[in-house]
Design a protein around this motif. Structure first.
Motif, PDB file in Angstrom:
ATOM      1  N   GLN A  67       0.834  -1.199   0.000  1.00  0.00           N
ATOM      2  CA  GLN A  67       0.000   0.000   0.000  1.00  0.00           C
ATOM      3  C   GLN A  67       0.872   1.254   0.000  1.00  0.00           C
ATOM      4  N   SER A  68       0.247   2.389  -0.220  1.00  0.00           N
ATOM      5  CA  SER A  68       1.002   3.644  -0.317  1.00  0.00           C
ATOM      6  C   SER A  68       1.615   4.057   1.022  1.00  0.00           C
ATOM      7  N   ASP A  69       1.055   3.608   2.148  1.00  0.00           N
ATOM      8  CA  ASP A  69       1.597   3.962   3.455  1.00  0.00           C
ATOM      9  C   ASP A  69       2.490   2.862   4.025  1.00  0.00           C
ATOM     10  N   GLU A  70       2.972   1.952   3.173  1.00  0.00           N
ATOM     11  CA  GLU A  70       3.828   0.862   3.602  1.00  0.00           C
ATOM     12  C   GLU A  70       5.157   0.902   2.852  1.00  0.00           C
ATOM     13  N   PHE A  71       6.143   0.212   3.392  1.00  0.00           N
ATOM     14  CA  PHE A  71       7.437   0.080   2.728  1.00  0.00           C
ATOM     15  C   PHE A  71       7.981  -1.313   3.018  1.00  0.00           C
ATOM     16  N   THR A  72       8.919  -1.754   2.206  1.00  0.00           N
ATOM     17  CA  THR A  72       9.582  -3.036   2.418  1.00  0.00           C
ATOM     18  C   THR A  72      10.973  -2.760   2.960  1.00  0.00           C
ATOM     19  N   CYS A  73      11.272  -3.308   4.117  1.00  0.00           N
ATOM     20  CA  CYS A  73      12.577  -3.119   4.738  1.00  0.00           C
ATOM     21  C   CYS A  73      13.642  -3.771   3.863  1.00  0.00           C
ATOM     22  N   SER A  74      14.727  -3.061   3.639  1.00  0.00           N
ATOM     23  CA  SER A  74      15.798  -3.571   2.787  1.00  0.00           C
ATOM     24  C   SER A  74      16.680  -4.584   3.502  1.00  0.00           C
ATOM     25  N   SER A  75      16.488  -4.763   4.796  1.00  0.00           N
ATOM     26  CA  SER A  75      17.278  -5.725   5.543  1.00  0.00           C
ATOM     27  C   SER A  75      16.516  -7.026   5.785  1.00  0.00           C
ATOM     28  N   CYS A  76      15.301  -6.942   6.352  1.00  0.00           N
ATOM     29  CA  CYS A  76      14.539  -8.155   6.678  1.00  0.00           C
ATOM     30  C   CYS A  76      13.475  -8.474   5.637  1.00  0.00           C
ATOM     31  N   PHE A  77      13.235  -7.554   4.708  1.00  0.00           N
ATOM     32  CA  PHE A  77      12.290  -7.717   3.605  1.00  0.00           C
ATOM     33  C   PHE A  77      10.840  -7.898   4.051  1.00  0.00           C
ATOM     34  N   LEU A  78      10.514  -7.423   5.247  1.00  0.00           N
ATOM     35  CA  LEU A  78       9.134  -7.434   5.708  1.00  0.00           C
ATOM     36  C   LEU A  78       8.453  -6.141   5.302  1.00  0.00           C
ATOM     37  N   VAL A  79       7.175  -6.226   4.996  1.00  0.00           N
ATOM     38  CA  VAL A  79       6.403  -5.028   4.661  1.00  0.00           C
ATOM     39  C   VAL A  79       5.953  -4.399   5.971  1.00  0.00           C
ATOM     40  N   ARG A  80       6.311  -3.149   6.172  1.00  0.00           N
ATOM     41  CA  ARG A  80       6.017  -2.427   7.409  1.00  0.00           C
ATOM     42  C   ARG A  80       5.249  -1.149   7.104  1.00  0.00           C
ATOM     43  N   HIS A  81       4.604  -0.610   8.131  1.00  0.00           N
ATOM     44  CA  HIS A  81       3.948   0.693   8.008  1.00  0.00           C
ATOM     45  C   HIS A  81       5.017   1.775   7.998  1.00  0.00           C
ATOM     46  N   ARG A  82       4.729   2.881   7.336  1.00  0.00           N
ATOM     47  CA  ARG A  82       5.757   3.924   7.183  1.00  0.00           C
ATOM     48  C   ARG A  82       6.188   4.525   8.520  1.00  0.00           C
ATOM     49  N   SER A  83       5.393   4.345   9.573  1.00  0.00           N
ATOM     50  CA  SER A  83       5.806   4.842  10.886  1.00  0.00           C
ATOM     51  C   SER A  83       6.958   4.013  11.469  1.00  0.00           C
ATOM     52  N   GLN A  84       7.273   2.877  10.870  1.00  0.00           N
ATOM     53  CA  GLN A  84       8.353   2.012  11.337  1.00  0.00           C
ATOM     54  C   GLN A  84       9.690   2.301  10.656  1.00  0.00           C
ATOM     55  N   VAL A  85       9.734   3.316   9.778  1.00  0.00           N
ATOM     56  CA  VAL A  85      10.990   3.650   9.098  1.00  0.00           C
ATOM     57  C   VAL A  85      11.964   4.233  10.113  1.00  0.00           C
ATOM     58  N   ALA A  86      13.153   3.621  10.220  1.00  0.00           N
ATOM     59  CA  ALA A  86      14.176   4.112  11.137  1.00  0.00           C
ATOM     60  C   ALA A  86      15.241   4.893  10.390  1.00  0.00           C
ATOM     61  N   LYS A  87      15.577   4.425   9.164  1.00  0.00           N
ATOM     62  CA  LYS A  87      16.641   5.070   8.413  1.00  0.00           C
ATOM     63  C   LYS A  87      16.394   4.858   6.929  1.00  0.00           C
ATOM     64  N   GLU A  88      16.725   5.877   6.152  1.00  0.00           N
ATOM     65  CA  GLU A  88      16.643   5.758   4.696  1.00  0.00           C
ATOM     66  C   GLU A  88      18.001   6.140   4.145  1.00  0.00           C
ATOM     67  N   LYS A  89      18.601   5.216   3.379  1.00  0.00           N
ATOM     68  CA  LYS A  89      19.943   5.441   2.858  1.00  0.00           C
ATOM     69  C   LYS A  89      19.983   4.962   1.411  1.00  0.00           C
ATOM     70  N   ASN A  90      20.361   5.858   0.495  1.00  0.00           N
ATOM     71  CA  ASN A  90      20.453   5.561  -0.937  1.00  0.00           C
ATOM     72  C   ASN A  90      19.147   5.006  -1.502  1.00  0.00           C
ATOM     73  N   GLY A  91      18.033   5.538  -1.020  1.00  0.00           N
ATOM     74  CA  GLY A  91      16.727   5.106  -1.511  1.00  0.00           C
ATOM     75  C   GLY A  91      16.230   3.818  -0.877  1.00  0.00           C
ATOM     76  N   MET A  92      17.025   3.219  -0.020  1.00  0.00           N
ATOM     77  CA  MET A  92      16.603   1.995   0.666  1.00  0.00           C
ATOM     78  C   MET A  92      16.156   2.351   2.078  1.00  0.00           C
ATOM     79  N   LYS A  93      15.031   1.776   2.512  1.00  0.00           N
ATOM     80  CA  LYS A  93      14.478   2.053   3.835  1.00  0.00           C
ATOM     81  C   LYS A  93      14.711   0.862   4.748  1.00  0.00           C
ATOM     82  N   PHE A  94      14.985   1.172   6.017  1.00  0.00           N
ATOM     83  CA  PHE A  94      15.242   0.161   7.031  1.00  0.00           C
ATOM     84  C   PHE A  94      14.269   0.359   8.194  1.00  0.00           C
ATOM     85  N   CYS A  95      13.742  -0.741   8.730  1.00  0.00           N
ATOM     86  CA  CYS A  95      12.761  -0.640   9.815  1.00  0.00           C
ATOM     87  C   CYS A  95      13.460  -0.465  11.168  1.00  0.00           C
TER      88      CYS A  95
END
Length: 100
Positions: A67-95
């Motif tokens: 969904q538009s308010d979700e992202f896929t963590c680049s480390s664990c590859f789980l789909v999370r809500h955007r409120s779980q974003v801890a760091k964004e580096k080079n276009g990759m998001k981490f939970c």
């Protein structure tokens, strides 16, 4: 005073117990019955055996796209809500769990 932690401990209960027969007699001498909770609706249809041929099975799960308010963590590859974003580096998001 030094304590020998390897020595067997003596308690008041140990002195009155004595032997295995005395312990069994104090418990009432009756055998305890094991109670198994069996669901009447539970069948073996839901159990997959190792090595079973599943080539004829169809996928019965509905896959929902990200969904538009979700992202896929680049480390664990789980789909999370955007409120779980801890760091964004080079276009990759981490939970938060991965960045701890």
């Amino acid at each position: 005073m030094a304590t020998d932690y390897d020595a067997p401990r003596k308690t008041e209960d140990d002195s009155s117990a004595g032997s295995l027969e005395a312990l069994q007699a104090s418990r009432g001498g009756g055998a305890q019955a094991a109670v198994i909770d069996v669901d009447e609706n539970d069948t073996a249809e839901g159990i997959d055996l190792p090595g079973a041929d599943l080539s004829g099975e169809e996928l019965t799960v509905i896959v929902v796209p990200e969904q538009s308010d979700e992202f896929t963590c680049s480390s664990c590859f789980l789909v999370r809500h955007r409120s779980q974003v801890a760091k964004e580096k080079n276009g990759m998001k981490f939970c938060r769990d991965c960045e701890g």
